[in-house]
Structure formats: C-alpha cells, structure tokens
Write an enzyme that holds these catalytic residues in place. Structure first.
Site: not given
Length: 350
Positions: A271, A273, A299, A302
């Site tokens: 991801h 992040e 999510c 994260c």
C-alpha cells in the site's frame, strides 16, 4: 460556475434548475434527489419526514456540509456549469460559497399557488393536504441549529431573489436577466485567484504521486508531511523486483465484511502508506508528529503501522470501507476528509 437554488416549498426551484439544464446546458444536482437515493438505500418510506430525518442524520454523522460537499464534488467532476437544487441549510450555503464562483438563487411564490403546483407535480413527497403542506414548511423554515433546515435564513443569504407568482416565461426572463448580470460582472471584476490551502496543496501532490501506482484498483498515493514540508512519499505497487498488476493482473482475495457482504481485495501490492513509511525508515527520516495525506481511509494494517510511527493526523480525499477510523480514533490520531463520499471502483463487491 455553480448555482445553488433555495426557496420555499413548491416555489419553483426545480423549474429554474430544469431551465438552466435545457437552455443553458447546466448539469443538474439535487439535494432532494440525493436524499431520496439514501432513503431508498435505507428502505424507508419516501416522504418529507424521511427526508428531514435522513438529511439531519447524514449531517450529524459526516458534518454539516456533507450533502453540499458531495454534490459540489460531483458538479466539479462533471465539468462545466452546474446547478444544485433544494439547498435548505445555512452551513451548506456557507460551505459552497467558500469554493468561489458560486451564486445562490432564491425563489418564492404565494403559498396556495405553491401547494397547487406540488399537487400537480405528484411526487412521492407531495401527497398531502394544504394544512400539512404549511406545517411541513413551517418546520423547515426556521431553526436555531445551523446544521438543520432554515429556509428563511438561506433565502436571506441569496445573491439573487426571484418571484414566481406569474408564468414560467416570466420566471425564465428573470433568470436570464441575472445570468447576463453575472456575465457582465465577471468581465469587469474577474474572480480573485484563490490559493489552495496546505491540505489541498498536499492532496494534489498526493494524487499526482498516485499516478505512479501500478494497481488500477485505486492507484493511491501518499505523502507524509510536517511543518509544511514533505518528508516521504509512496504509491501503491508490488515489492521491488516483483511483477505489477498492470502487467500480469490482480491477485484477488475475498474478505467478509461486518455486514456480511463479501468484498474483493488485491494483495499483490504494497500500500501507498506502507511504502511512504518504508521510504522514511530507509532514509532515516523521523516522521513522529507528522500528517499523512492519502487518497482514502487507510486499511486496518496501515492504520496500526502509522499509529506506531507516531503519525498524529491523517487527511484523506475520501472515505473507504476499511473500518480503520475507530482504530485511529482510539489511538488519538485525527482523521479528516476532504469529501465524505465512499471511494468506489469496479468489482469491489462479489
């Protein structure tokens, strides 16, 4: 240009909106239509009581400007000129005026005439007696709560006011006169340039970074910033040296959500992040106390990572059904959104 329309019940808000659409090629966005969509999703009866309840519930959950923000975003996305019909809340009008190039029209007419028009329209919310019509209007006319319906105050806030006690053509001529005036004013007094806020600035950069993403189910970007300086960036993509979704397709896994629905998630990528956090760690850049800018709600994984990294604020363009907001709230991380709409993409649900 975005035009908002307010006014008393049955005064002709829709008449003005339809004229702008047909004669001036405006795109139409309706608070009433937006609420009816939400009412039907909730499987409630489509009537004025449901409209008031759902509108107030949305504002309570997502903020006073939620409905106006959502419709304004849709208007901007569509491009060209737009008309937002049925504005009734002062804070929504204030929110729209802050965006610039926005004009509020207000329309009124004789109560008995307005009631007759409503009966003739015959929509799901118009089946009522004259007495109940007046009672509904009285309820929405004034409120001490700035987040609730206050038609009277919205009318006072209007840039231009119209009387609709005569024929449609008479109303159209009033509208045309105002549109001409707006056009002339724009020539003599161009709208002052408005610099983006720091949040808007970093979000624009975040979206540009997202174009480097290699998974088309989001193409998310991320920025970690502090003291108005960018510390680290990241975008969604496979681990270094691994094939990308854009090259070989997605690696989709099913997830059962709390409501029992099944959603599909691609697990091939790291991801945005996570990549931003990795970049900061690799370079030895401290990010404690920083703000993270993202395309959508992080999510849960994260969210837990950014909590442990010391991120104190997350600013997202849109919401996402990740369930991470509660986790961030418990950790004292401030979560803010530019728009309150949910991020959606093809094949999100099974």
């Amino acid at each position: 240009m975005i035009i908002g329309i307010t006014g008393t019940l049955g005064a002709g808000k829709g008449t003005i909106a339809n004229y702008l659409v047909k004669k001036r090629k405006f795109h139409h966005f309706s608070v009433r239509g937006f609420l009816i969509e939400e009412i039907k999703k909730r499987k409630l009866l489509v009537n004025r009581d449901s409209m008031v309840f759902v509108a107030n519930d949305l504002r309570k959950k997502f903020g006073a400007g939620y409905i106006a923000d959502t419709l304004y975003e849709r208007a901007v996305k569509k491009g060209g000129s737009g008309v937002i019909e049925s504005l009734r809340v002062p804070l929504e009008v204030e929110t729209l005026k802050k965006n610039g190039n926005f004009y509020l029209f207000a329309v009124n007419a004789n109560p008995r005439l307005r009631y007759q028009r409503n009966i003739k329209r015959g929509s799901e919310t118009d089946k009522q007696t004259y007495k109940s019509f007046l009672a509904d209007e009285k309820r929405e006319m004034i409120s001490r709560n700035p987040t609730k319906q206050n038609i009277k105050k919205c009318i006072k806030m209007a840039n231009y006011k119209f009387s609709n006690d005569s024929t449609p053509n008479h109303l159209y001529s009033q509208v045309e006169k105002v549109l001409k005036e707006i056009k002339e004013k724009s020539k003599t007094k161009p709208e002052k340039y408005k610099r983006p806020s720091w949040d808007d600035y970093f979000m624009e950069v975040t979206n540009a970074i997202g174009h480097r993403g290699t998974c088309d189910r989001g193409r998310s970007g991320c920025i970690i910033a502090k003291d108005k300086q960018i510390l680290a960036t990241g975008y969604v993509g496979s681990p270094a040296g691994f094939p990308h979704c854009d090259d070989i397709g997605h690696d989709l896994k099913k997830t059962i959500e709390e409501d029992g629905s099944i959603s599909l998630h691609c697990v091939r990528t790291v991801h945005a992040e996570q990549n931003a956090i990795c970049q900061a760690a690799k370079r030895g850049t401290p990010i404690d106390g920083a703000t993270m800018y993202v395309k959508m709600t992080p999510c849960r994984t994260c969210a837990m990572l950014l909590i442990n990294c010391g991120i104190k604020r997350v600013y997202a363009e849109r919401k996402y059904h990740s369930g991470a907001e509660e986790v961030l709230k418990k950790a004292g991380v401030k979560m803010e959104f530019k728009y309150k709409e949910l991020e959606k993409y093809p094949n999100q649900k099974v």
